[in-house]
Write a protein that holds these residues in place. Structure first.
Motif, PDB file in Angstrom:
ATOM      1  N   TYR A 138      13.905   3.973  -2.805  1.00 54.56           N
ATOM      2  CA  TYR A 138      12.601   3.621  -3.036  1.00 54.56           C
ATOM      3  C   TYR A 138      11.666   4.829  -2.933  1.00 54.56           C
ATOM      4  N   ARG A 161       8.334   4.801  -2.220  1.00 57.94           N
ATOM      5  CA  ARG A 161       7.682   4.543  -0.934  1.00 57.94           C
ATOM      6  C   ARG A 161       8.104   3.639   0.245  1.00 57.94           C
ATOM      7  N   ASN A 211       8.768   0.858   3.064  1.00 56.01           N
ATOM      8  CA  ASN A 211       8.980  -0.470   3.060  1.00 56.01           C
ATOM      9  C   ASN A 211       9.231  -0.885   1.519  1.00 56.01           C
ATOM     10  N   GLY A 240       8.792   0.133  -1.248  1.00 57.97           N
ATOM     11  CA  GLY A 240       7.949  -0.160  -2.424  1.00 57.97           C
ATOM     12  C   GLY A 240       7.979   1.124  -3.491  1.00 57.97           C
TER      13      GLY A 240
END
Length: 157
Positions: free
Chosen positions: A75, A77, A79, A81
Motif C-alpha cells: 500500500y 500509505r 494503515n 491506504g
C-alpha cells in the motif's frame, strides 16, 4: 548474552537477519552462509552512510525456509491506504512497475520478503514475514526511509 558488542560473525547454515538495536529493531542486514568479518566495512559497501551504518549486531532472527507461493499486498500509505498492488514475485522498482513512489504499509500473506529503500535491491532494508504491517516507518527504521524495491527470500536457508 554476555557480549557488549558483536562486530563480526560466521553463518554456518541457514539465513538470518541481524539488527543494530535490541529487540529486532533498527537497521537490518540479511545474512546467508558465509563469513562477515567487519560490519562497518560491510555497511559502507551496501550504501549505508552516517546513522544507517551498522557497526554492531544487537539482535538477530533466523529466517525460516519457505516452500510454496509468495504473496504480499503493498500500500502506498500507512494503515493500508492509497494505491495498492499484489506482489507474487520480485520487483526491482515500484516506480517503474506500478508508478508508486513509496510503500508505507503491507500485508504479507505468504513467504518472507526483503524491502529495500532504493531500486534494484539496494540501500537499507526491512525484513517482513507473514502478517500485517500498518506502518513500515515504525519498524525501527529512520523516518526518511522509503521502499523502492522488494525481493522474495528464496535461498535454501
Amino acid at each position: 548474552m554476555h557480549l557488549s558488542r558483536c562486530n563480526s560473525c560466521r553463518v554456518d547454515s541457514g539465513c538470518f537477519v541481524v539488527y543494530d538495536r535490541p529487540n529486532f529493531m533498527g537497521n537490518q542486514v540479511f545474512l546467508k552462509r558465509g563469513e562477515y568479518s567487519d560490519f562497518q566495512r560491510m555497511g559502507s559497501m551496501m550504501g549505508m552512510m552516517g546513522p544507517a551504518m551498522m557497526d554492531s549486531i544487537r539482535s538477530c532472527r533466523m529466517v525460516p525456509m519457505h516452500r510454496g507461493q509468495f504473496r504480499m499486498r503493498i500500500y502506498e500509505r500507512e494503515n493500508f491506504g492509497g494505491q495498492s498492488h499484489e506482489l507474487m514475485d520480485d520487483c526491482e522498482s515500484l516506480q517503474d512497475r506500478y508508478h508508486m513512489s513509496d510503500c508505507q504499509s503491507c500485508n504479507v500473506m505468504d513467504g518472507h520478503w526483503l524491502m529495500f529503500e532504493q531500486a534494484n535491491y539496494r540501500g537499507r532494508m526491512i525484513y517482513v514475514r507473514p502478517g500485517e504491517y500498518r506502518s513500515l516507518r515504525e519498524m525501527g527504521m529512520m523516518n526518511q526511509t522509503r521502499i523502492s524495491s522488494i525481493r522474495r527470500i528464496m535461498e535454501m536457508c
